[in-house]
Scaffold this motif. Sequence first.
Motif, PDB file in Angstrom:
ATOM      1  N   GLU A 168      76.274  31.518  71.451  1.00  0.00           N
ATOM      2  CA  GLU A 168      74.917  30.968  71.481  1.00  0.00           C
ATOM      3  C   GLU A 168      74.010  31.869  70.620  1.00  0.00           C
ATOM      4  O   GLU A 168      74.062  33.096  70.752  1.00  0.00           O
ATOM      5  CB  GLU A 168      74.392  30.938  72.913  1.00  0.00           C
ATOM      6  N   VAL A 169      73.218  31.252  69.792  1.00  0.00           N
ATOM      7  CA  VAL A 169      72.325  32.012  68.904  1.00  0.00           C
ATOM      8  C   VAL A 169      70.870  31.560  69.137  1.00  0.00           C
ATOM      9  O   VAL A 169      70.607  30.380  69.340  1.00  0.00           O
ATOM     10  CB  VAL A 169      72.716  31.834  67.425  1.00  0.00           C
ATOM     11  N   THR A 170      69.984  32.549  69.145  1.00  0.00           N
ATOM     12  CA  THR A 170      68.528  32.290  69.274  1.00  0.00           C
ATOM     13  C   THR A 170      67.809  32.987  68.116  1.00  0.00           C
ATOM     14  O   THR A 170      67.986  34.207  67.914  1.00  0.00           O
ATOM     15  CB  THR A 170      67.982  32.818  70.612  1.00  0.00           C
ATOM     16  N   VAL A 171      67.019  32.213  67.394  1.00  0.00           N
ATOM     17  CA  VAL A 171      66.244  32.771  66.261  1.00  0.00           C
ATOM     18  C   VAL A 171      64.747  32.535  66.540  1.00  0.00           C
ATOM     19  O   VAL A 171      64.330  31.383  66.762  1.00  0.00           O
ATOM     20  CB  VAL A 171      66.640  32.110  64.928  1.00  0.00           C
ATOM     21  N   VAL A 172      63.995  33.635  66.539  1.00  0.00           N
ATOM     22  CA  VAL A 172      62.523  33.565  66.716  1.00  0.00           C
ATOM     23  C   VAL A 172      61.869  33.839  65.364  1.00  0.00           C
ATOM     24  O   VAL A 172      62.090  34.900  64.767  1.00  0.00           O
ATOM     25  CB  VAL A 172      62.043  34.589  67.764  1.00  0.00           C
ATOM     26  N   SER A 173      61.096  32.862  64.910  1.00  0.00           N
ATOM     27  CA  SER A 173      60.499  32.985  63.557  1.00  0.00           C
ATOM     28  C   SER A 173      59.402  34.044  63.523  1.00  0.00           C
ATOM     29  O   SER A 173      58.768  34.354  64.537  1.00  0.00           O
ATOM     30  CB  SER A 173      59.914  31.650  63.117  1.00  0.00           C
ATOM     31  N   HIS A 174      59.195  34.572  62.348  1.00  0.00           N
ATOM     32  CA  HIS A 174      58.104  35.528  62.092  1.00  0.00           C
ATOM     33  C   HIS A 174      57.118  34.854  61.125  1.00  0.00           C
ATOM     34  O   HIS A 174      57.485  34.518  59.996  1.00  0.00           O
ATOM     35  CB  HIS A 174      58.668  36.810  61.482  1.00  0.00           C
ATOM     36  N   PRO A 175      55.774  34.605  61.520  1.00  0.00           N
ATOM     37  CA  PRO A 175      54.850  33.809  60.689  1.00  0.00           C
ATOM     38  C   PRO A 175      54.212  34.595  59.551  1.00  0.00           C
ATOM     39  O   PRO A 175      53.188  34.181  59.011  1.00  0.00           O
ATOM     40  CB  PRO A 175      53.794  33.370  61.704  1.00  0.00           C
ATOM     41  N   GLY A 176      54.761  35.713  59.183  1.00  0.00           N
ATOM     42  CA  GLY A 176      54.141  36.549  58.149  1.00  0.00           C
ATOM     43  C   GLY A 176      53.972  35.831  56.827  1.00  0.00           C
ATOM     44  O   GLY A 176      52.908  35.883  56.194  1.00  0.00           O
ATOM     45  N   TYR A 177      55.040  35.187  56.379  1.00  0.00           N
ATOM     46  CA  TYR A 177      54.963  34.474  55.099  1.00  0.00           C
ATOM     47  C   TYR A 177      53.897  33.381  55.145  1.00  0.00           C
ATOM     48  O   TYR A 177      53.118  33.196  54.200  1.00  0.00           O
ATOM     49  CB  TYR A 177      56.331  33.880  54.767  1.00  0.00           C
ATOM     50  N   ALA A 178      53.898  32.652  56.283  1.00  0.00           N
ATOM     51  CA  ALA A 178      52.900  31.574  56.417  1.00  0.00           C
ATOM     52  C   ALA A 178      51.475  32.124  56.373  1.00  0.00           C
ATOM     53  O   ALA A 178      50.584  31.562  55.727  1.00  0.00           O
ATOM     54  CB  ALA A 178      53.147  30.808  57.722  1.00  0.00           C
ATOM     55  N   TYR A 179      51.254  33.266  57.067  1.00  0.00           N
ATOM     56  CA  TYR A 179      49.909  33.862  57.054  1.00  0.00           C
ATOM     57  C   TYR A 179      49.521  34.324  55.658  1.00  0.00           C
ATOM     58  O   TYR A 179      48.366  34.186  55.229  1.00  0.00           O
ATOM     59  CB  TYR A 179      49.844  35.029  58.033  1.00  0.00           C
ATOM     60  N   LYS A 180      50.485  34.900  54.943  1.00  0.00           N
ATOM     61  CA  LYS A 180      50.174  35.361  53.580  1.00  0.00           C
ATOM     62  C   LYS A 180      49.789  34.198  52.680  1.00  0.00           C
ATOM     63  O   LYS A 180      48.820  34.266  51.915  1.00  0.00           O
ATOM     64  CB  LYS A 180      51.384  36.104  52.995  1.00  0.00           C
ATOM     65  N   GLU A 181      50.565  33.124  52.786  1.00  0.00           N
ATOM     66  CA  GLU A 181      50.251  31.952  51.969  1.00  0.00           C
ATOM     67  C   GLU A 181      48.928  31.324  52.392  1.00  0.00           C
ATOM     68  O   GLU A 181      48.129  30.881  51.566  1.00  0.00           O
ATOM     69  CB  GLU A 181      51.390  30.925  52.079  1.00  0.00           C
TER      70      GLU A 181
END
Length: 643
Positions: A131-144
Amino acid sequence: MTLYRQLFTWMLAIFFLLILAVTGIELNTTRNFLLTQQSAEVNNTINSMGLALAPYLEDDDKVAVESVINALFDGGFYQEVRLKMLSDGSEIVREYPIHVEGVPDWYTGLDLFPVITEERTFTSGWLQLAEVTVVSHPGYAYKEMWRSTIQLGIWIGILFVIAMLIIAVQLSRSLRPLDTITNRAKEIARNKFGDPIPLPPTRELKTVVRAINQMSSQLEAYFEQQAKEADRLREHAYRDTVSGLGNRSFFVGQLKSWLAESAVGGLVMVKVDLITDTYRNQGFAQGDTIVGQFAKKLNTTLTDADCTASRISKDEFVVLAPNSTGEDLQIIGESIMAIVNDMQHDPMGITPPKLAIGLAVNSTDNRDASVLLAQADNALTQARNTPNHPISMIDQTDNDASMGKQQWKSLILDAMAHDWFKFKLQSASTSDQTVIHQEVFSAIEKGNDYYGAAHFLGAVEQLELGESFDRYVVSHMIQRLSDDANLGPVAINLTQNSVTNASFIRWLTTTMQKHRNMAGRLFFEIPESVFVRFPDHVSLLTEQAHRFNFGFGVDNYGRNFQSLDYLNKFKPSYVKIDFAYTSNLDDESQSHVLASICRTAHNLNITTIATRVETEAQLNKLSELFVNGFQGFIFEKKSENHG
């Protein structure tokens, strides 16, 4: 707030709200795009991760699995990656620090992008491997998002400035006709009438402009008609229709005024036999022509602004010459005799002058008009005894200790040098004792000797000391006004010599510019004769007074038989009515003339002031005749009683 500012503010506010809405929509679109992109990226990464890890998970090779995870998520925008091996329950966890470079903390604190968590189970056939869980990091979105916000902010700022300039220019152009209408309305309120306003391109404003132009022309015509009506009444009551000079009533009023004020000077009484002979031998038409010619030349000869000529009978004329000496009267008499000699058309000079001239120099002790007229008549009789040079003088000052011109000059110059001048203020007030201004009266005190203004003002004019004297008085009163903030407003009488002197006008202009704070506290009073005889000189001075908001008034208002239109041209603050119009208020015709000339000034918002008001009856009568201000003993008496 002006209409321009209201419209400009509201248009900018509406434009700003529209821009703000568009910006909000644009930023929201960008945010949704970045959010979708982030979800898709996480989803794609997990799918790629499943394909890459499948063989290693089947072989239960944890080292290889961990290497693949490190390779896939190294440097990516993820907060956490967690993989749980279902075979033995072991976990591989990778956590990355949450820090967005180049984006302010307050901006990330807005929580524009929620945390995206994706969970997936990897299988091989029916067998679940991990089982795999990935939590996104919004850094790129904030920069853009931050970059988009900065770009939009710059463009919005540029557009807002451009829009502001365009709105300001266009609104100013659109409202320019309205500004013109507003300024013209203000001018009309101050009774200033100029050229018609050009019709604007706006249909609604055309109607307003036409109405303003029509109202302006009608008011101007009304005031001109009012002034002409006042002129007609004045001429009917005080002007001789044939000669254009003052009549007997006018002369008596001027004589009483002069004797009450100073009594310094004299009379020139002239009986012109040439006129009598012309009436008798050639008829009334030719006689009237000779009278007109003589009167015109007589007026040209009298250069002194204080001198007034009147026709008191068919062939008798009298010249009132205030502040004149016997020598001055002699010069006037010789000039009048030269006029008649020229009109006799006797090139050989054989015929004796057909006139007689009596000169009477008054004593300052004499305030009786009948005594002075008797002296002039006696001098006229004596002149008949010398037909070849028919001029005779009776000088009541021969035995007085009166000074000559050079003595007066020396005294006046010394008085200015040593500050021997004393100044007294007399209030001009409304009927309820509200002070309009205080008039400055000057006198010389030298030891025990006292010389009132009536004694030396004539010498000031004749010796051309007016410029120096007026500079001295103006400078002195400015200093007093500076020292006493409660003093004023004060009114200073200017001499003809000063008003017609370019050097004095330049000096006074500089003085008004330097002491702008004195505007409203300092007035200048100019004789009406100067307005009539020297309009160009007066115009230079009054333009500067208006420029720096200094008030000025007209002294001896109504004395000269010229149109009162000059009031509309020069726009004085007040006028002081000539005493000849207020000396006999029981005379109904005089009251009508007084009301008419005062109404002319009143309709132009010019204050009218009567002098030498001594009784309540005078004050009440004058109040009914459009007189606003009063100056005289009655207010001094009231203030003493009040004190």
